[in-house]
Design an enzyme around this catalytic site. Structure first.
Site, PDB file in Angstrom:
ATOM      1  N   HIS A  38      38.945 -44.256  30.647  1.00 12.99           N
ATOM      2  CA  HIS A  38      38.180 -45.055  29.683  1.00 12.99           C
ATOM      3  C   HIS A  38      36.798 -44.461  29.478  1.00 12.99           C
ATOM      4  O   HIS A  38      36.320 -44.324  28.362  1.00 12.99           O
ATOM      5  CB  HIS A  38      38.044 -46.504  30.179  1.00 12.99           C
ATOM      6  CG  HIS A  38      39.190 -47.370  29.803  1.00 12.99           C
ATOM      7  ND1 HIS A  38      40.418 -47.281  30.407  1.00 12.99           N
ATOM      8  CD2 HIS A  38      39.312 -48.355  28.870  1.00 12.99           C
ATOM      9  CE1 HIS A  38      41.233 -48.174  29.874  1.00 12.99           C
ATOM     10  NE2 HIS A  38      40.586 -48.840  28.937  1.00 12.99           N
ATOM     11  N   LYS A 103      46.416 -56.796  34.932  1.00 11.57           N
ATOM     12  CA  LYS A 103      46.641 -58.029  35.695  1.00 11.57           C
ATOM     13  C   LYS A 103      45.322 -58.748  35.888  1.00 11.57           C
ATOM     14  O   LYS A 103      44.261 -58.123  35.896  1.00 11.57           O
ATOM     15  CB  LYS A 103      47.318 -57.731  37.036  1.00 11.57           C
ATOM     16  CG  LYS A 103      46.420 -57.038  38.047  1.00 11.57           C
ATOM     17  CD  LYS A 103      47.044 -57.071  39.437  1.00 11.57           C
ATOM     18  CE  LYS A 103      46.400 -56.093  40.393  1.00 11.57           C
ATOM     19  NZ  LYS A 103      45.509 -56.713  41.371  1.00 11.57           N
TER      20      LYS A 103
END
Lengths: 189, 281
Positions: A38, A103
């Protein structure tokens, strides 16, 4: 509970039809990216460089798999904690990402950005990397190979199971679910 | 003085690393099956089913239960009448970690410098190795591949000495509530109360080596464990935090005498797979 089958890349129409608590099964292409990937993608984009992956309409899966045993395309491959990617997510959505799988919950800034960009955040069941392995048919490292488990991989998935946690309407399954099943007031801090 | 060859320790640790990451402990699987019967949320039940199916696939196809095969936490209980030959015990343990994570196709998640370059060591070493000297001529090795998601939810606080058990209950509930889905509920929760800061956290971690349902021998602590389990499950966090009645499978508490000024409380959390494995040499 029936699952909704969704072919990737995501369309606005598919996103329109999804609400918190829905079970989905994704088929098509997912791109993996974690913290380091990222950071690099956004650094490239901010410098005006071309990205190694066209992000428009894509679904990013937060995963760092185990190495495959011989004869397998990938090892255990379950989701990692999404909240760690919160600082990067609004920018990734600006760059065209439409769906995310991780998650755990997202912070308020990310939830707002998901609604603003008409995107979707799902969880896969954390700690079921062996089960999720079966839904991954092909794997190709497409960028940042030096990052090892954190490299960007292109995964071809078939009926990959996930649960909608943040929909394009601002809903949050984790808040709603907790409120429904909480039997006592939380202890005051 | 009984002699144990360092190489034997290396082989034992390597085997533990592979077994702990692939085979869900029986007691944990039993507790998850039990939770399936009591879980109130239909989505929660589906998640529990996937966790059980995952364990079966992992076992049969030799795939790790989870891609995060953890920091290798090793607890050594070293009998005082044991003499290690052919190498240094810590090197032997780390060699075992390297071998297990390499041969077992496990993920190497350890970076050499915590805030510097964060370059992966490539071997999952060094492990975090705790040693305790105990009577006898055996070595007991406990292996816990500790995932980052749950470890990152650890908390510690010093309370006023008179704050009592209520403070412990509030702190544990607050920790679990704030953690949400990050540590992969249903959880196993370790709590250390007393001692000093590092003692409290070490106890919290060590308690996670217990089997599900194994209560403290101290009646007062045992009652606290049950109270905590009920309180945590009343939070409604549920499997993977989607809401539900199963937030934790068990809560373990260890205590130690402490200073007149102090009430240290530490919480260390395990995910639903609560991976541990033991052996005795």
């Amino acid at each position: 509970m029936e699952s909704k089958e969704i072919n990737l890349p995501l369309t606005d129409k598919a996103i329109d039809g999804l609400q918190i608590g829905d079970r989905v099964e994704y088929s098509g292409i997912l791109y993996t990216a974690r913290d380091a990937a990222h950071k690099r993608l956004i650094t490239l984009a901010d410098a005006g460089n071309e990205l190694p992956v066209a992000l428009q309409g894509q679904v990013i899966y937060y995963v760092g798999p185990t190495p495959p045993r011989p004869g397998r395309v990938i090892g255990s491959a379950g989701p990692t904690t999404a909240m760690r990617l919160d600082p990067y997510t609004p920018r990734m959505l600006e760059l065209g990402v439409k769906g995310i799988i991780g998650k755990g919950g997202r912070g308020p800034v990310v939830r707002e950005a998901i609604q603003k960009h008409h995107a979707i955040y799902c969880i896969a069941v954390g700690g079921t990397g062996a089960l999720l392995n079966r839904h991954i048919k092909n794997v190709e490292v497409v960028a940042f190979e030096d990052l090892g488990t954190e490299a960007i991989r292109r995964l071809e998935v078939d009926h990959f199971p996930a649960i909608v946690v943040n929909d394009a309407y601002g809903g949050d399954l984790l808040e709603a679910g907790k409120a429904e099943y909480r039997t006592k007031a939380p202890p005051s801090p | 003085m009984r002699e144990i060859e360092a190489g034997v320790i290396t082989e034992a640790v390597a085997k533990l690393a592979v077994e702990a990451t692939h085979f869900l402990p029986e007691d944990v699987e039993g507790a998850i099956r039990g939770a399936r019967e009591t879980e109130q949320s239909p989505l929660g039940v589906q998640i529990i089913d996937e966790i059980l199916e995952n364990a079966e696939i992992a076992r049969e196809q030799m795939l790790p239960l989870c891609q995060d095969t953890g920091t290798a936490v090793v607890h050594l209980e070293l009998g005082q009448d044991v003499h290690i030959t052919g190498g240094f015990i810590m090197d032997a343990v780390n060699a075992g970690i390297e071998k297990g994570y390499g041969d077992g196709y496990l993920r190497k998640s350890i970076v050499a410098h915590p805030f510097g370059e964060r370059k992966n060591t490539g071997t999952n070493t060094p492990g975090v190795i705790h040693t305790e000297i105990v009577p006898g001529d055996k070595i007991h090795i406990g292996f816990m591949p500790k995932g980052g998601g749950c470890e990152n939810m650890s908390r510690y606080q010093n309370f006023l000495p008179g704050a009592g058990r209520e403070a412990v209950i509030k702190f544990v509930c607050e920790t679990v509530d704030q953690s949400g889905g990050n540590p992969c509920p249903p959880l196993v929760i370790g709590v250390g109360v007393g001692g000093t800061a590092e003692k409290a956290m070490t106890m919290a971690k060590h308690s996670l080596f217990r089997k599900i349902g194994q209560r403290s021998e101290d009646p007062e602590v045992s009652i606290l464990e049950k109270t905590l389990l009920d309180a945590v499950n009343a939070l409604g966090v549920g499997p993977q935090a989607v809401g539900g009645s199963t937030t934790a499978l068990d809560v373990f508490v260890e205590t130690y005498p402490t200073h007149i000024t102090a009430l240290p409380v530490a919480v260390n959390i395990q995910c639903h797979s609560a991976r541990t494995k033991h052996t005795v040499l």
